[in-house]
Design a protein around this motif. Sequence first.
Motif: not given
Lengths: 481, 295
Positions: A406-407, B22-23, B26-27, B61-62, B65, B235, B239, B242
């Motif tokens: 996921d990263w 936390q997640k 990534r969504y 928080w990366d 993309e 989440p 899609e 988008h």
Amino acid sequence: MKVDAAFPDKVVRSLEDAVERIGLGDGMTVSFHHHLREGDRVLLAVLEAVRKKGIRGLTLCASSLMRCHDGLIDFLRDGTVIRVDSSGLRGRLGQFVRQGGMKQPVILRSHGGRARAVADGERAIDIAFIAASASDIYGNANGVQGDNAFGSLGYGIWDSFQAKKTVIVTDHLSQSLLPYISISQSHTDCIAVVDSIGNRGLLKAGALAEKSDPLSTAIAKNVATLLLATGIARNGSSIQMGSGGVSLKVIRYLKEAFLERGWRFRHAVGGITGGLLNALEEGWIEALMDVQSFDPAAAVSILRNRNHHEIDVNTYANPDNPSNMVNDLDIAILSALEIDLDWNINVLTGSDGVLMGAIGGHPDVAEASKLTIVVAPLIRERIPIVVDRVRTVVTPGKDIDIFVCDWGIAVKEEREDIRRSLTEKGIRFHTMKELFEKATRLVGQVKKEETGGRPVAWVQDRRGRVLSEIYESETSGGEHR
Amino acid sequence: MITPYLWRSMLYVPANRPSRLQKCARYGADALILDLEDSVPDSEKAESRLLLKQALKEPIWDSAELYGSNGGSERVDLFVRINAMRTRYWREDLEAVIPEEIFGLKVPKVEEPTKVEELDHAISRIEKASGIEEGRTKLLLSIETAKGLLQLSAICAASARVIGVGFGSEDFMTDTGIDRDNLRYARMQMTLVVKAFGLYAQDSVYPAFSDLEGLKQETEEAKRMGMDGKTAIHPNQIETIHSVFQPSDALLEKAGEICRMAEAENGRVFNYHGEMVDRPIVERYRRLLQRSREN
């Protein structure tokens, strides 16, 4: 029940009669398949019949063992069974083995490795007990008819070729010849008719259930972007998708792109999911090569669709068979419980060493496919998936090319072609070390208990060499997933 | 006028749910709105504020993309929805999150330009005290009442921090008695004013998160109205949003021009028809082009 058998001696009314008729004795090796997965009721029922006959010291050669086989512990305790070969161990049975419940270490093999071992004599089978959802009175059998139709009989077919004697265990006996034959009457020595071989409704339970979690979606999108943007997936490719939630979602993304472009995969191999069945019907996969069905709907598909081929496990992945299907794979998408800095994969034990999975076809497919992609979240329930060293090596890192989480994406340095292609398309990628550091920053690393002491299980590679050992431990780690 | 902001989706994430914080990056949403307002009960406001402040310091928080350059990753654009300025919570919200260098604030229930000015001053004071470049924290305002809609021109002009305006359907319906089927006029009116100021226009959430067909229809309607993006509350909605908000030809043309100019300027900041363009903006347009080529 009418039993006007052409060969009346073949048909018996109970498993005890089958054990008697077939001449099962102390110390023999018996085999079973796991096509019914969590719905299997044959393995334990046969062992119960064996115990009643006072037979002891058997070697159990199962294609895999599920949680529904936890009852095997009783037969291990009383000595009915003394050796176990399998692809996986889970649940209470996994705990029992890890806590030293068996004197002999369990041998864990891949599906291809088992196909080799039973053929080259490393694990010769005396009696194969093969659950079949239908058999005719001649002994022809399949998994695609009857109330418990489960699909492909890929593991059972090969056992019927290799075993000294074969017992078909069925809950559907046909008075007339079956229209579709997976196991021939020539390989069947006895037909045991039982009330039920299990519950096919449980075939999709556990790991095969489709998950709707957004992280799986994120990983699947990353995989689809990788495959499509770089041209790895293209018209005429062959693919094995795996059975996890991510793979099921990758199918959805690939479908849009393939239908839009008029592309078709030439075939999909291995475990066949509902998504792949749909793809066959929709026409963007030309053929399915089905060694194990992960959806009961496959039974109807095998019967009706001439491009849905049932293949035995020798044809699927036996490394000694140069014509095996995995050798023809362009793309493989596989899962992992752990992956390490050397790209080694563990799909068998948790980070705490608890037996909680199965090898399946992982090392077979990874070694043979031209490109192998492993998918997993970077972190699962606060446990890092990317680690410095995996607990149990199941698939050597040399056979893996790409890791998608996921990263983002990590590409092995040796795959300069893929790195170049990603760079040209403006898709960023990482090194495994970068993902390891990311995971460590987020949740730290789990301190692993020292290994050593008495081995309770050996993990073999495809050709029978010991790849890793699992050692006795007091800690059970509890019931995992 | 084309807004320089390219967020197709923004996902609301409750600030009182650590596992989601936390997640959520990534969504795959283009930006996140970390919510201290409606999803947090009054009894949990203080605790959630602290939790969010701590989470903003963590390396979670990366951006998800894939398109971008190697050698590092970017932080996803983060907004925090503070509590409305009519409550007693909003000042403490600012004190907690502005020092963490978020992209901006989502400000609910905006009705008066003077309140926007007051907010601007309050943010400036915190930015200065925290050593943050003044003006860094942007404002995405939410229009949720008839009064706010009628004052929108003055509201948009009230602060240079304002980069966009979103429509809040649920509260707007409560305020006006208009039902969901008759919100088009208000949404359209909001969009017209926002576009006149060259700002980013954002549609409201579609609450029935399992009804993806309904979401698609409403998103298509928003796009036809000229809106630039839509908020999501689940989440699974990202899609669909988008798929509708593919970039327009005009936007792609602009992206192409900016990327060509950036190459000629060789890393220097430059002026694009009155818009200052620096490296992060060029990077956004480059990504937009790459993504659209692959799609």
